[in-house]
Design a protein around this motif. Structure first.
Motif, PDB file in Angstrom:
ATOM      1  N   HIS A 118      36.121  -3.283 -25.604  1.00 38.78           N
ATOM      2  CA  HIS A 118      36.025  -2.524 -24.360  1.00 38.78           C
ATOM      3  C   HIS A 118      36.985  -3.151 -23.344  1.00 38.78           C
ATOM      4  N   PRO A 119      38.277  -2.791 -23.420  1.00 36.59           N
ATOM      5  CA  PRO A 119      39.267  -3.439 -22.562  1.00 36.59           C
ATOM      6  C   PRO A 119      39.267  -2.871 -21.140  1.00 36.59           C
ATOM      7  N   GLY A 120      39.730  -3.700 -20.220  1.00 33.79           N
ATOM      8  CA  GLY A 120      40.020  -3.286 -18.864  1.00 33.79           C
ATOM      9  C   GLY A 120      41.385  -3.830 -18.488  1.00 33.79           C
ATOM     10  N   VAL A 121      41.998  -3.243 -17.473  1.00 34.69           N
ATOM     11  CA  VAL A 121      43.351  -3.642 -17.071  1.00 34.69           C
ATOM     12  C   VAL A 121      43.349  -4.013 -15.593  1.00 34.69           C
ATOM     13  N   LEU A 138      45.370   6.836 -16.951  1.00 38.69           N
ATOM     14  CA  LEU A 138      45.353   8.167 -17.561  1.00 38.69           C
ATOM     15  C   LEU A 138      45.572   8.090 -19.070  1.00 38.69           C
ATOM     16  N   ARG A 139      46.505   7.264 -19.505  1.00 36.75           N
ATOM     17  CA  ARG A 139      46.847   7.214 -20.924  1.00 36.75           C
ATOM     18  C   ARG A 139      45.893   6.338 -21.731  1.00 36.75           C
ATOM     19  N   ALA A 140      45.493   5.190 -21.174  1.00 39.87           N
ATOM     20  CA  ALA A 140      44.648   4.261 -21.926  1.00 39.87           C
ATOM     21  C   ALA A 140      43.171   4.599 -21.820  1.00 39.87           C
ATOM     22  N   ALA A 141      42.810   5.379 -20.790  1.00 42.52           N
ATOM     23  CA  ALA A 141      41.418   5.792 -20.582  1.00 42.52           C
ATOM     24  C   ALA A 141      40.472   4.589 -20.587  1.00 42.52           C
ATOM     25  N   CYS A 142      40.814   3.600 -19.787  1.00 45.23           N
ATOM     26  CA  CYS A 142      39.958   2.429 -19.636  1.00 45.23           C
ATOM     27  C   CYS A 142      39.955   2.025 -18.168  1.00 45.23           C
TER      28      CYS A 142
END
Length: 337
Positions: free
Chosen positions: A85-88, A121-125
C-alpha cells in the motif's frame, strides 16, 4: 525567452567550455558546502528522522528532468501489484511552502504541482506535498495508516529524512561536463552513493561515468486521447501526414520530441519552460490540425476552459518500462529493512 536561456545554459553544461571554466572555482565552494552538510549528519550534529515505514527515494543529481515522475508511477504500480500500500510524498513545484497538502483528483496543479497531480491520477495512491518531507510523510501516514511504504519523489538532498532505498536517475546526458553547479549541471558529485542507478535512455545507448550496474528504463508512448473528448483515441502512427505542433513544458523536451520523430511524425516544435504556466493564449495563434502535449502538461491544460475544449489538443501519455526483476530487488531490500 526564459526557456531559451535555460536551454542554452544546459547546452553549455554538457561541455567544459569557457563558461564552465569561469565558474569552476565557485563549483568547488559548492562542493565544500555539500561535504560540510554531510559531515554534520555523520557527526550527529544534524538530526535525521526515520518514518514508521520504509522510504524509497527517487531523485537525480543532474539539474532538470530525467524521468523521475514516470519511474515513481511505475514503482507505485509495481508495489501495489505485490500487495503493498504505497504512498508518495513530493515537494510539488508551485505548492505552498508552508503547508502540507493532499493531492486529490480535483486539486489545482497551481496549488499542488503538476507532477504530484499526475502521480496521484496515474498511480491511484495517496500523495502528499510539502517542502518538509518528514512532515509530509507523517501527514500521509496519519491520513492513510494502511500505507506500508513511502516513495519520495525527489528529495535526495533533503537529508533530514532517512531513506531505506536510494534510486539515482540519469538520462542520455549522463553527468554532463561532470562539474557541480554553477560550472556544470550537477547538484552532487557523480560518485554519490546510491542503491540503484536507473538510466532513462534508448536501448543500446551507453553513458559513461554513471556506474556499472545500471537499470535500463524506456518511456513507451501509450494510446493518445483528445483532451476535449477523452473517449476519442488514436496512435502516433495515425497522426502522420497531419499539420502538427508538438508542445512540451518539461525538463528535457528534446527527449519528447525525439520520441515523436521516432514514430515518423513531422511537426513544429514548441519547447516551453519546465512547469510552464498555461493560459488561454498559449495555443491560440498556432495554425495546426493537431497539437500534441505531454501528460504532465495535460493536467494543467484541462483546468483551463479554452484549452480543455480545444479539439486540436491531443495528449501523449507515456509509461516507464523496466525489468520486472528490478521491482523484485526493491521489494527484497525494503523487506530486509
Amino acid at each position: 525567452m526564459r526557456a531559451l536561456l535555460e536551454a542554452a545554459l544546459l547546452r553549455a553544461w554538457l561541455r567544459r567550455g569557457v563558461l564552465a571554466c569561469l565558474f569552476w572555482p565557485v563549483s568547488k565552494l559548492f562542493q565544500l558546502i555539500i561535504q560540510f552538510r554531510l559531515g554534520l549528519i555523520m557527526l550527529g550534529y544534524t538530526s535525521q528522522t526515520r518514518l514508521a515505514v520504509p522510504v524509497i527515494m527517487v531523485g537525480n543529481i543532474f539539474i532538470g528532468g530525467t524521468g523521475k515522475t514516470p519511474l515513481v508511477i511505475w514503482l507505485a504500480q509495481q508495489l501495489k501489484l505485490a500487495g503493498k500500500h504505497p504512498g508518495v510524498i513530493s515537494r510539488g513545484y508551485g505548492a505552498s511552502a508552508e503547508t502540507i497538502s493532499e493531492v486529490r483528483a480535483d486539486s489545482l496543479a497551481s496549488e499542488v504541482g503538476d507532477e504530484p497531480l499526475l502521480i496521484a491520477l496515474r498511480a491511484a495512491c495517496p500523495v502528499m506535498v510539502g517542502r518538509d518531507r518528514v512532515a509530509a510523510g507523517r501527514a500521509l501516514l496519519a491520513a492513510y495508516p494502511e500505507t506500508d511504504v513511502i516513495i519520495s519523489d525527489d528529495g535526495l538532498q533533503h537529508y533530514a529524512l532517512v531513506r531505506d532505498v536510494e534510486i539515482l536517475m540519469f538520462d542520455q546526458r549522463g553527468l554532463g561536463n561532470g562539474f557541480l553547479l554553477p560550472a556544470g549541471p550537477l547538484r552532487e558529485p557523480g560518485t554519490r552513493r546510491r542503491d540503484f542507478t536507473v538510466l532513462n535512455a534508448p536501448l543500446g545507448l551507453s553513458v559513461a561515468g554513471i556506474g556499472e550496474q545500471v537499470q535500463r528504463m524506456q518511456l513507451i508512448p501509450d494510446t493518445l486521447f483528445c483532451l476535449a473528448l477523452p473517449e476519442q483515441k488514436s496512435s502516433l502512427q495515425q497522426m502522420r501526414g497531419r499539420r502538427i505542433t508538438a508542445a512540451a513544458g518539461i525538463g528535457h523536451p528534446e527527449r519528447y520530441f525525439a520520441m515523436l520523430r521516432a514514430a515518423g511524425l513531422q511537426f513544429d516544435q514548441l519547447a516551453l519552460q519546465d512547469h510552464h504556466a498555461f493560459t488561454n493564449e498559449t495555443f491560440r495563434a498556432i495554425e495546426a490540425d493537431i497539437i500534441l502535449i505531454t501528460e504532465k502538461d495535460a493536467v494543467k491544460c484541462r483546468q483551463i476552459a479554452e484549452l480543455r475544449d480545444d479539439a486540436r489538443i491531443w495528449v501523449v501519455p507515456v509509461s516507464a518500462q523496466l525489468d520486472a526483476k528490478f521491482a523484485a530487488q526493491i521489494l527484497t531490500m525494503i523487506a530486509e529493512k
